[in-house]
Design a protein around this motif. Structure first.
Motif, PDB file in Angstrom:
ATOM      1  N   PRO A  15       0.824  -1.218   0.000  1.00  0.00           N
ATOM      2  CA  PRO A  15       0.000   0.000   0.000  1.00  0.00           C
ATOM      3  C   PRO A  15       0.855   1.265   0.000  1.00  0.00           C
ATOM      4  O   PRO A  15       1.868   1.347   0.699  1.00  0.00           O
ATOM      5  N   GLY A  16       0.460   2.231  -0.820  1.00  0.00           N
ATOM      6  CA  GLY A  16       1.164   3.501  -0.879  1.00  0.00           C
ATOM      7  C   GLY A  16       2.336   3.526  -1.829  1.00  0.00           C
ATOM      8  O   GLY A  16       2.959   4.576  -2.019  1.00  0.00           O
ATOM      9  N   PHE A  17       2.627   2.384  -2.472  1.00  0.00           N
ATOM     10  CA  PHE A  17       3.736   2.315  -3.416  1.00  0.00           C
ATOM     11  C   PHE A  17       3.204   1.969  -4.807  1.00  0.00           C
ATOM     12  O   PHE A  17       2.122   1.381  -4.934  1.00  0.00           O
ATOM     13  N   VAL A  18       3.974   2.322  -5.835  1.00  0.00           N
ATOM     14  CA  VAL A  18       3.505   2.143  -7.210  1.00  0.00           C
ATOM     15  C   VAL A  18       4.289   1.060  -7.947  1.00  0.00           C
ATOM     16  O   VAL A  18       4.331   1.045  -9.173  1.00  0.00           O
ATOM     17  N   GLY A  19       4.889   0.134  -7.204  1.00  0.00           N
ATOM     18  CA  GLY A  19       5.512  -1.022  -7.806  1.00  0.00           C
ATOM     19  C   GLY A  19       6.993  -0.871  -8.082  1.00  0.00           C
ATOM     20  O   GLY A  19       7.627   0.117  -7.703  1.00  0.00           O
ATOM     21  N   LYS A  20       7.534  -1.897  -8.762  1.00  0.00           N
ATOM     22  CA  LYS A  20       8.950  -1.938  -9.096  1.00  0.00           C
ATOM     23  C   LYS A  20       9.147  -1.598 -10.570  1.00  0.00           C
ATOM     24  O   LYS A  20       8.242  -1.776 -11.383  1.00  0.00           O
ATOM     25  N   LYS A  21      10.351  -1.148 -10.890  1.00  0.00           N
ATOM     26  CA  LYS A  21      10.624  -0.705 -12.263  1.00  0.00           C
ATOM     27  C   LYS A  21      10.549  -1.881 -13.233  1.00  0.00           C
ATOM     28  O   LYS A  21      10.820  -3.036 -12.877  1.00  0.00           O
ATOM     29  N   LEU A  22      10.155  -1.571 -14.468  1.00  0.00           N
ATOM     30  CA  LEU A  22      10.095  -2.586 -15.504  1.00  0.00           C
ATOM     31  C   LEU A  22      11.505  -2.961 -15.960  1.00  0.00           C
ATOM     32  O   LEU A  22      12.421  -2.118 -15.932  1.00  0.00           O
ATOM     33  N   PRO A  23      11.705  -4.206 -16.393  1.00  0.00           N
ATOM     34  CA  PRO A  23      13.019  -4.617 -16.901  1.00  0.00           C
ATOM     35  C   PRO A  23      13.442  -3.750 -18.081  1.00  0.00           C
ATOM     36  O   PRO A  23      12.626  -3.330 -18.897  1.00  0.00           O
ATOM     37  N   GLY A  24      14.739  -3.489 -18.160  1.00  0.00           N
ATOM     38  CA  GLY A  24      15.282  -2.715 -19.272  1.00  0.00           C
ATOM     39  C   GLY A  24      15.391  -1.233 -19.010  1.00  0.00           C
ATOM     40  O   GLY A  24      16.031  -0.506 -19.768  1.00  0.00           O
ATOM     41  N   LEU A  25      14.755  -0.764 -17.941  1.00  0.00           N
ATOM     42  CA  LEU A  25      14.806   0.661 -17.606  1.00  0.00           C
ATOM     43  C   LEU A  25      15.861   0.923 -16.541  1.00  0.00           C
ATOM     44  O   LEU A  25      16.090   0.097 -15.655  1.00  0.00           O
ATOM     45  N   GLU A  26      16.454   2.097 -16.627  1.00  0.00           N
ATOM     46  CA  GLU A  26      17.297   2.585 -15.543  1.00  0.00           C
ATOM     47  C   GLU A  26      16.552   3.733 -14.860  1.00  0.00           C
ATOM     48  O   GLU A  26      16.089   4.666 -15.522  1.00  0.00           O
ATOM     49  N   VAL A  27      16.434   3.642 -13.556  1.00  0.00           N
ATOM     50  CA  VAL A  27      15.736   4.677 -12.782  1.00  0.00           C
ATOM     51  C   VAL A  27      16.618   5.064 -11.601  1.00  0.00           C
ATOM     52  O   VAL A  27      17.136   4.190 -10.886  1.00  0.00           O
ATOM     53  N   ARG A  28      16.793   6.346 -11.389  1.00  0.00           N
ATOM     54  CA  ARG A  28      17.528   6.787 -10.202  1.00  0.00           C
ATOM     55  C   ARG A  28      16.881   8.049  -9.634  1.00  0.00           C
ATOM     56  O   ARG A  28      16.127   8.745 -10.330  1.00  0.00           O
ATOM     57  N   ILE A  29      17.175   8.288  -8.381  1.00  0.00           N
ATOM     58  CA  ILE A  29      16.642   9.463  -7.693  1.00  0.00           C
ATOM     59  C   ILE A  29      17.743  10.504  -7.610  1.00  0.00           C
ATOM     60  O   ILE A  29      18.835  10.236  -7.078  1.00  0.00           O
ATOM     61  N   ALA A  30      17.489  11.700  -8.133  1.00  0.00           N
ATOM     62  CA  ALA A  30      18.483  12.780  -8.107  1.00  0.00           C
ATOM     63  C   ALA A  30      18.649  13.309  -6.686  1.00  0.00           C
ATOM     64  O   ALA A  30      17.878  12.983  -5.769  1.00  0.00           O
ATOM     65  N   GLU A  31      19.634  14.142  -6.507  1.00  0.00           N
ATOM     66  CA  GLU A  31      19.902  14.685  -5.172  1.00  0.00           C
ATOM     67  C   GLU A  31      18.723  15.463  -4.607  1.00  0.00           C
ATOM     68  O   GLU A  31      18.501  15.486  -3.402  1.00  0.00           O
ATOM     69  N   ASP A  32      17.969  16.127  -5.496  1.00  0.00           N
ATOM     70  CA  ASP A  32      16.808  16.893  -5.015  1.00  0.00           C
ATOM     71  C   ASP A  32      15.547  16.043  -4.936  1.00  0.00           C
ATOM     72  O   ASP A  32      14.460  16.559  -4.697  1.00  0.00           O
ATOM     73  N   GLY A  33      15.674  14.716  -5.151  1.00  0.00           N
ATOM     74  CA  GLY A  33      14.534  13.804  -5.026  1.00  0.00           C
ATOM     75  C   GLY A  33      13.792  13.541  -6.317  1.00  0.00           C
ATOM     76  O   GLY A  33      12.845  12.740  -6.337  1.00  0.00           O
ATOM     77  N   GLU A  34      14.191  14.176  -7.436  1.00  0.00           N
ATOM     78  CA  GLU A  34      13.479  13.980  -8.702  1.00  0.00           C
ATOM     79  C   GLU A  34      13.786  12.600  -9.290  1.00  0.00           C
ATOM     80  O   GLU A  34      14.914  12.105  -9.216  1.00  0.00           O
ATOM     81  N   ILE A  35      12.765  11.989  -9.888  1.00  0.00           N
ATOM     82  CA  ILE A  35      12.909  10.680 -10.522  1.00  0.00           C
ATOM     83  C   ILE A  35      13.454  10.874 -11.933  1.00  0.00           C
ATOM     84  O   ILE A  35      12.863  11.597 -12.742  1.00  0.00           O
ATOM     85  N   LEU A  36      14.579  10.221 -12.222  1.00  0.00           N
ATOM     86  CA  LEU A  36      15.211  10.295 -13.535  1.00  0.00           C
ATOM     87  C   LEU A  36      15.156   8.912 -14.188  1.00  0.00           C
ATOM     88  O   LEU A  36      15.325   7.899 -13.513  1.00  0.00           O
ATOM     89  N   VAL A  37      14.933   8.886 -15.512  1.00  0.00           N
ATOM     90  CA  VAL A  37      14.733   7.620 -16.227  1.00  0.00           C
ATOM     91  C   VAL A  37      15.500   7.647 -17.545  1.00  0.00           C
ATOM     92  O   VAL A  37      15.611   8.683 -18.202  1.00  0.00           O
ATOM     93  N   ARG A  38      16.003   6.456 -17.945  1.00  0.00           N
ATOM     94  CA  ARG A  38      16.521   6.288 -19.303  1.00  0.00           C
ATOM     95  C   ARG A  38      16.385   4.814 -19.691  1.00  0.00           C
ATOM     96  O   ARG A  38      16.278   3.933 -18.836  1.00  0.00           O
ATOM     97  N   GLY A  39      16.342   4.578 -21.008  1.00  0.00           N
ATOM     98  CA  GLY A  39      16.165   3.221 -21.502  1.00  0.00           C
ATOM     99  C   GLY A  39      15.310   3.193 -22.749  1.00  0.00           C
ATOM    100  O   GLY A  39      14.868   4.237 -23.254  1.00  0.00           O
ATOM    101  N   PRO A  40      15.035   2.002 -23.273  1.00  0.00           N
ATOM    102  CA  PRO A  40      14.288   1.886 -24.538  1.00  0.00           C
ATOM    103  C   PRO A  40      12.833   2.334 -24.447  1.00  0.00           C
ATOM    104  O   PRO A  40      12.195   2.555 -25.475  1.00  0.00           O
ATOM    105  N   HIS A  41      12.289   2.450 -23.228  1.00  0.00           N
ATOM    106  CA  HIS A  41      10.911   2.923 -23.069  1.00  0.00           C
ATOM    107  C   HIS A  41      10.775   4.407 -23.400  1.00  0.00           C
ATOM    108  O   HIS A  41       9.682   4.877 -23.726  1.00  0.00           O
ATOM    109  N   VAL A  42      11.864   5.155 -23.259  1.00  0.00           N
ATOM    110  CA  VAL A  42      11.791   6.614 -23.249  1.00  0.00           C
ATOM    111  C   VAL A  42      11.674   7.185 -24.660  1.00  0.00           C
ATOM    112  O   VAL A  42      12.436   6.821 -25.568  1.00  0.00           O
ATOM    113  N   SER A  43      10.714   8.104 -24.821  1.00  0.00           N
ATOM    114  CA  SER A  43      10.473   8.768 -26.102  1.00  0.00           C
ATOM    115  C   SER A  43      11.708   9.513 -26.579  1.00  0.00           C
ATOM    116  O   SER A  43      12.484  10.047 -25.771  1.00  0.00           O
TER     117      SER A  43
END
Length: 819
Positions: free
Chosen positions: A335-363
């Motif tokens: 509860p309160g969470f939105v799951g785990k990242k999909l395979p093939g994606l890279e996800v990291r949290i920046a110093e200011d807390g922003e969610i950063l993403v890269r991988g084949p999913h990204v436009s």
């Protein structure tokens, strides 16, 4: 893999792929029919010289033809530009100029869209090779009308990167899904949204399931889920909230008392038993909600989990096609969470807390908008604008927004600058700022004002009302306040500090009334005269909630057709007053919603009575002469029969005039029920009549019952005059006939009848004399694209041209029969 591999047309041709469930009827399309439809669209595109890389705008409500058109574009490598059906024509034209789209497929009257679905002159020539992963699939625009629209480019590879992991995970559980096959999904999210496409165009196809489209009304959703034995409902948070309110109010659901620690199986069984009435209403096959498009409030997730349902959600953006994380229904949902990242994606949290993403999913970026692309794509990462954190198990928790864009509970993006540009054009406004505000479980658009010295503070309501009239429905301001200082907080570069503004509105805000508040004002009579003439200012889902609150709180039956066009509180108040007539409500509560007339023993008695009693007796008083039977050749039920109304003999005479037993057994004449009950039941037994309510207030019930009959293969026979002629002349047609025809989507066969009035007029207790009844079956008329008012007008004109309902004289090309 390529996207075509997810489509199941050739593997499950006879299975139902799509059901369009309207209040009137359910239209079903098999996988084979979907494949034929997309082939016709593709051939039509090629006949009109559309080529690979051309742009086609899809602007319409969810439907099978929307899907067929999308699939045709996908296979031909034509670029789709989907636009939400609620957006304005001006917005569509702006997007057309930006993309240089060659075609607009829309639900608007006069659109050629239906023509694309008709059988083409030849089969399409499919491309010799599959599209490359970098081939552009679609452009999805995410901003409003006043600013510069930003079109997110989605490639075939972007979508594949989302679908392949889901497909691979499904293979692990495929054997367990077999007993529940075919899986059926009620789909409420617009297909113009990328999340709506994944859950509508590809996941059901991958599972060889059935997609069900229906309205957003809570009662309709629940009824549809049970009727079609649905397993999953796909929706946005606000639709889930509407369902929660409906269930909580109807069943007085309260939180369960704290339980002892038990195994998951025991807990689920306990909840299913405690809330068995809720599960019975949704249907025993239903078990999960899939929610996306916006942040899901914890209270919604807890409520449905408490009832024993799974709530599956994820997180992502249009720019990530669309998922970054997703919860797994069989591996525990935290509860309160939105799951785990999909395979093939890279996800990291920046110093200011922003969610950063890269991988084949990204436009790859925004269409012809390099500056907007560079703003969010930096250092090889997509900057989402969302704040979040991971727990020790890799589950993502969202912590708020860093980016300025507002995501409403309907899953639509509102760019503050778009709304501010409209507000700042008002001469009374010195400054304005638009931010998101949480009201209950909804995220709404909030406006903050600094007015010029000569403007009165109470002018804000008028400013907001005038601005809302110019904005798209989803952009409308629902909450507003005056800023306490002389200037709004800004950075050194002059940019608004929206986070500071949002935190400063808590104690000084005023919001437009919620649907519950509006109902309370209207029913208690406290809505002021000035408020009555103001625009409702509600989004499409808020209007659905308002209708639900009105009917449940006021114990009223609201005419949905009229409600759809209500613009102000005064309009709504008039509908409440109209629906409160005691006699009408009494009739509607006792509405004879019949099904017994279709029971086999009843049908057997009916058919025997026709050939042993009714038809043998008819020649003693009448001779039936028929023309136009050739107009029924090649047709099959259901059709929509319409006739002028001369006598009590009309339905039996038309029944006798039909060319075969099959046509007779499929006929369902309509009859008003302001009559003696014994007459009504006798007519139901011997002639399969079904009752129609006497006023427009009961139009919804008439639509529902007529639609149920059509779904069973019956052809309605409706008399648009509403009652028998008192003098043999044609009476004005009631507007309800246009609504029924519009919802039915059936060809209309006009039946012209004369002579029955002379035999048995309305004021006579029995037949006055023996005579001839002449009946002519006209050519079927297709009213597609016509409004209900236009349908009524054209039908009435058709009968007036035929000498007040007198059938046309026999001609050389017409067959004639005397019965």
């Amino acid at each position: 893999m390529v996207l075509r591999d997810f489509l199941s047309f050739d593997r499950h041709s006879k299975r139902v792929a799509v059901i369009e469930q309207s209040p009137f009827r359910a239209r079903k399309y098999t996988y084979a029919e979907m494949e034929q439809g997309l082939s016709n669209v593709a051939a039509s595109f090629q006949e009109h010289a559309l080529q690979e890389g051309d742009k086609v705008i899809l602007w319409g409500d969810n439907s099978a033809r929307w899907m067929m058109t999308f699939y045709a574009c996908l296979l031909l490598k034509i670029v789709v530009v989907p636009i939400d059906a609620s957006f304005s024509r001006d917005y569509v034209e702006k997007i057309r100029k930006i993309t240089n789209a060659k075609l607009v497929c829309s639900d608007e009257e006069g659109s050629d869209w239906n023509a694309w679905l008709k059988e083409a002159g030849k089969s399409p020539a499919w491309p010799a090779s599959d599209p490359h992963k970098d081939t552009l699939l679609e452009i999805i625009f995410t901003s409003g009308t006043t600013g510069e629209p930003k079109g997110v480019m989605i490639t075939h590879g972007n979508l594949l990167a989302n679908l392949v992991p889901i497909h691979e995970e499904y293979q692990k559980y495929k054997k367990f899904a077999a007993p529940f096959s075919p899986l059926r999904f009620v789909h409420l999210i617009p297909l113009s949204h990328l999340f709506g496409q994944v859950m509508g165009l590809f996941i059901p196809q991958m599972l060889a399931g059935t997609l069900v489209f229906t309205s957003a009304a809570a009662s309709q959703i629940v009824q549809t889920a049970k009727t079609h034995r649905v397993s999953v409902i796909v929706c946005v948070p606000q639709e889930l909230s509407l369902l929660r309110k409906y269930v909580a109010k109807k069943y007085e659901v309260k939180p369960m008392s704290s339980e002892k620690k038990r195994s998951p199986v025991v807990t689920i069984l306990t909840r299913w038993w405690k809330y068995r009435k809720v599960h019975q209403e949704f249907g025993w096959k239903f078990w999960a909600f899939v929610v996306g498009g916006a942040t899901l409030p914890m209270e919604e997730e807890k409520f449905w989990s408490e009832l024993g349902y799974a709530v599956i959600q994820g997180y992502g953006l249009t720019e990530t096609a669309p998922s970054i994380t997703i919860t797994h229904p069989f591996k525990g949902i935290k509860p309160g969470f939105v799951g785990k990242k999909l395979p093939g994606l890279e996800v990291r949290i920046a110093e200011d807390g922003e969610i950063l993403v890269r991988g084949p999913h990204v436009s790859p970026g925004y269409f012809h908008n390099e500056s907007a692309t560079q703003e969010v794509y930096r250092d090889g990462w997509l900057h989402t604008g969302d704040l979040g954190q991971f727990d020790s198990e890799g589950n993502l928790q969202l912590l708020g927004r860093k980016k300025e864009v507002i995501v409403t509970s309907e899953g639509l993006n509102v760019y503050p600058q778009d709304v501010e540009d409209v507000l700042n054009e008002d001469p009374r406004v010195a400054e304005s700022a638009v931010v998101s505000k949480e009201i209950g479980s909804r995220s709404v658009v909030h406006a903050v004002f600094i007015l010029k010295d000569n403007a009165a503070p109470d002018a804000i309501e008028e400013i907001v009302s005038q601005a809302n009239a110019r904005l798209e429905g989803f952009q409308r301001i629902q909450s507003f306040s005056l800023w306490p200082d002389s200037e709004l907080p800004r950075t050194s570069t002059g940019k608004l500090k929206r986070l500071a503004i949002a935190s400063g509105i808590v104690s000084s805000s005023r919001q437009q009334e919620s649907p519950e508040d509006l109902v309370r004002q209207l029913l208690s009579g406290v809505a002021g005269e000035k408020r009555l003439d103001q625009d409702l200012g509600l989004s499409s889902l808020d209007r659905v909630e308002l209708l639900m609150e009105l009917e449940s709180s006021g114990n009223t039956e609201i005419d949905e057709v009229a409600f759809a066009s209500a613009k102000t509180l005064r309009d709504v108040s008039a509908l409440i007053e109209k629906s409160s007539a005691g006699e009408t409500l009494t009739l509607l509560r006792s509405y004879p919603y019949w099904r017994w007339t279709r029971w086999f023993p009843i049908r057997l008695v009916r058919y025997l009575s026709w050939y042993t009693l009714v038809f043998p007796v008819m020649p003693l008083r009448m001779t039936v002469q028929v023309t136009g039977l050739e107009n029924l050749t090649g047709l099959k039920p259901p059709l929509f029969f319409v006739s002028n109304h001369q006598s009590i003999l009309d339905a039996p005479a038309i029944l006798k005039a039909l060319p075969s037993f099959r046509w007779r057994t499929s006929l369902a004449p309509a009859m008003g029920f302001r009559k003696a009950w014994i007459d009504l039941y006798a007519a139901g037994l011997f002639f399969n009549i079904y009752p129609l309510p006497p006023t427009s207030v009961g139009l919804r019930k008439a639509i529902e019952l007529t639609g149920e009959l059509v779904d069973k293969g019956y052809s309605p026979l409706v008399f648009p005059e509403g009652e028998r002629t008192p003098d043999g002349r044609l009476r004005p047609f009631r507007h309800g006939i246009g609504v029924l025809v519009n919802y039915s989507k059936l060809p209309v066969v006009p039946v012209f009848l004369c002579g029955a009035y002379e035999i048995w007029p309305i004021h006579s207790r029995g037949p006055k004399k023996k005579g001839i009844i002449r009946i002519h079956f006209g050519k079927p008329v297709d009213f597609s694209g016509k409004t209900p008012a236009e349908i009524t007008t054209e039908l009435e004109a058709l009968y007036k041209q035929s000498s007040a309902g007198v059938p046309p004289a026999n001609s050389a090309d017409e067959t004639s029969a005397q019965l």
